[in-house]
Write a protein that holds these residues in place. Structure first.
Motif, short mmCIF file in Angstrom:
data_model
loop_
_atom_site.label_atom_id
_atom_site.label_comp_id
_atom_site.label_asym_id
_atom_site.label_seq_id
_atom_site.Cartn_x
_atom_site.Cartn_y
_atom_site.Cartn_z
N HIS A 169 -2.56 -3.48 4.76
CA HIS A 169 -2.57 -2.06 4.40
C HIS A 169 -3.61 -1.81 3.32
O HIS A 169 -3.77 -2.63 2.43
CB HIS A 169 -1.21 -1.63 3.86
CG HIS A 169 -0.10 -1.76 4.85
ND1 HIS A 169 0.25 -0.74 5.71
CD2 HIS A 169 0.72 -2.79 5.12
CE1 HIS A 169 1.24 -1.15 6.47
NE2 HIS A 169 1.55 -2.39 6.14
N LEU A 171 -4.42 0.21 0.14
CA LEU A 171 -3.69 0.99 -0.86
C LEU A 171 -4.70 1.79 -1.69
O LEU A 171 -5.65 1.23 -2.20
CB LEU A 171 -2.90 0.07 -1.78
CG LEU A 171 -2.08 -1.02 -1.10
CD1 LEU A 171 -1.40 -1.91 -2.13
CD2 LEU A 171 -1.03 -0.40 -0.19
N TYR A 176 -0.76 6.50 -4.99
CA TYR A 176 0.28 5.88 -5.83
C TYR A 176 0.41 6.59 -7.17
O TYR A 176 1.51 6.80 -7.68
CB TYR A 176 0.00 4.38 -6.00
CG TYR A 176 0.31 3.64 -4.72
CD1 TYR A 176 1.61 3.22 -4.45
CD2 TYR A 176 -0.66 3.45 -3.74
CE1 TYR A 176 1.93 2.60 -3.25
CE2 TYR A 176 -0.35 2.84 -2.53
CZ TYR A 176 0.94 2.42 -2.29
OH TYR A 176 1.26 1.82 -1.09
N PRO A 210 6.94 1.91 1.03
CA PRO A 210 6.08 1.02 0.26
C PRO A 210 4.59 1.34 0.43
O PRO A 210 3.84 1.34 -0.55
CB PRO A 210 6.40 -0.37 0.82
CG PRO A 210 7.07 -0.16 2.12
CD PRO A 210 7.73 1.18 2.05
N TYR A 211 4.19 1.62 1.65
CA TYR A 211 2.76 1.84 1.88
C TYR A 211 2.49 3.32 2.05
O TYR A 211 2.94 3.93 3.01
CB TYR A 211 2.30 1.05 3.10
CG TYR A 211 2.56 -0.43 2.91
CD1 TYR A 211 1.81 -1.16 1.99
CD2 TYR A 211 3.58 -1.08 3.60
CE1 TYR A 211 2.06 -2.50 1.76
CE2 TYR A 211 3.83 -2.42 3.39
CZ TYR A 211 3.07 -3.13 2.47
OH TYR A 211 3.33 -4.45 2.24
N ILE A 343 4.24 -0.91 -4.83
CA ILE A 343 4.79 -0.75 -3.48
C ILE A 343 6.31 -0.74 -3.44
O ILE A 343 6.90 -0.24 -2.50
CB ILE A 343 4.22 -1.79 -2.47
CG1 ILE A 343 4.58 -3.20 -2.91
CG2 ILE A 343 2.73 -1.63 -2.27
CD1 ILE A 343 4.41 -4.20 -1.79
#
Ligand SMILES: [Zn+2]
Length: 370
Positions: A169, A171, A176, A210-211, A343
């Motif tokens: 993934h 990020l 975030y 999480p992603y 995550i």
């Protein structure tokens, strides 16, 4: 007419020089039109179960009959049989006009930053930017009544910020940082604070996954498109914060900026804080927040130790904004252990709660000392 055309074409084919020039011009036109398409920065949305082009457009405030053609042309490569959509895939939305009208249409519908009192009790507000699951906020106490916060998620819009990779993934910093900012905003509101989300995303609320998928749908308060140019981007957020600061003059006001750092793979960092070198109140607030982190680590991970710091740094947003500001880096996006902080959803929530605790203490300190 017909013969004229033939002659004209012959002239082109026979004349080497002219034909070459024409080829160059045609290539340039093609190149520029491609660049243009890329520079458009369409808002991106994810297709949900049962979505067709019509429902997707309608849900995003676009009249399907008016925009279906453009939608198909900008998403050609991502469409299935008979122009069907794939669930979970990201699609570009056509732009309605030059400015972020798509987004504006949504704003008018949901009024996200004007919290609406629900029922006859003022204890619950609905704040749609948090997303369906979290939009209802219950005010638990009034500890921050009268305090005003400008929360700024780093980067956003066309700029994803730092990027890291984990388990296949990608990020992106902006996603975030924004998720933590949203969680902070919600915590602050629970104590009756007034919160301005300077960077906001109508398409992503608080996300318990999480992603976090990268998109470009963030806008700048109230609902302006974020420019790609680095300085213009920073200036845009500072200008609006300063405008609001003047409007709210006399109140306790603070700006909090959240970023994710990008360093070498080996370097893990603790949450650390920057403040403007001239700002004593900024220093105080950052120290207070840092101490909360220190205590939490001592309590939850007594053998680990905490090495987060407060330092002054010459950063545009710190230097040019009127309110006292604290700038925080919450992890190194390239470090495996740091990524656990990002995550794991409960870690993002804990970050927000610990920040809030520091913010609360700062507010109390400022009011008891006066
Ligand atoms: Zn950043």
């Amino acid at each position: 007419m017909y013969t004229e055309k033939i002659n004209f074409m012959n002239f082109f084919y026979n004349n080497n020089f002219v034909s070459r020039v024409c080829k160059i011009i045609v290539s340039l036109i093609i190149i520029f039109s491609c660049l243009n398409v890329q520079a458009q920065n369409y808002p991106v949305v994810k297709a949900q179960k049962g979505d067709g082009i019509y429902s997707l457009l309608r849900r995003n405030g676009l009249e399907p009959t008016k925009y279906i053609k453009t939608f198909i042309s900008i998403n050609k490569s991502k469409l299935g049989k008979n122009n069907s959509l794939y669930v979970g895939r990201n699609y570009c939305l056509p732009l309605a006009g030059n400015k972020a009208e798509v987004v504006r249409a949504e704003v008018n519908k949901v009024i996200p930053h004007k919290a609406v009192a629900k029922g006859n009790s003022l204890k619950t507000i609905v704040y749609t930017l948090f997303g369906e699951k979290y939009q209802t906020v219950t005010i638990k106490d009034h500890q921050l009544k009268g305090a005003i916060y400008y929360l700024v998620g780093g980067h956003g819009g066309p700029d994803p910020g730092a990027m890291g990779k984990l388990n296949g993934h990608v990020l992106c910093e902006d996603e975030y940082a924004y998720d933590v900012v949203l969680r902070m905003a919600r915590c602050l509101m629970e104590h009756d604070a007034k919160v301005y989300l300077i960077i906001q995303d109508l398409y992503n609320g608080i996300r318990d996954e999480p992603y976090l998928i990268q998109d470009k749908t963030e806008t700048c308060y109230p609902h302006d498109r974020i420019p790609l140019n680095h300085l213009a981007r920073l200036k845009q957020r500072v200008v609006i914060v300063n405008k609001l600061y003047i409007k709210n003059k006399g109140s306790y006001q603070r700006m909090l900026v959240v970023h994710v750092d990008s360093r070498s793979k080996k370097e893990n960092i603790d949450v650390f804080f920057y403040r403007d070198k001239r700002s004593k109140t900024g220093k105080k607030m950052a120290e207070t927040m840092k101490n909360v982190f220190h205590n939490k680590y001592d309590y939850y991970q007594p053998n680990r130790g905490y090495s987060g710091t407060v330092s002054s740094r010459n950063l545009y947003v710190l230097k040019h904004s009127y309110p006292t500001a604290v700038y925080m880096e919450i992890a190194n996006i390239n470090h495996f252990r740091d990524l656990q902080r990002l995550i794991i959803v409960s870690n993002r929530q804990a970050l927000a709660e610990w920040m809030t605790e520091g913010i609360l203490t700062d507010y109390k300190n400022c009011h008891t000392q006066k």
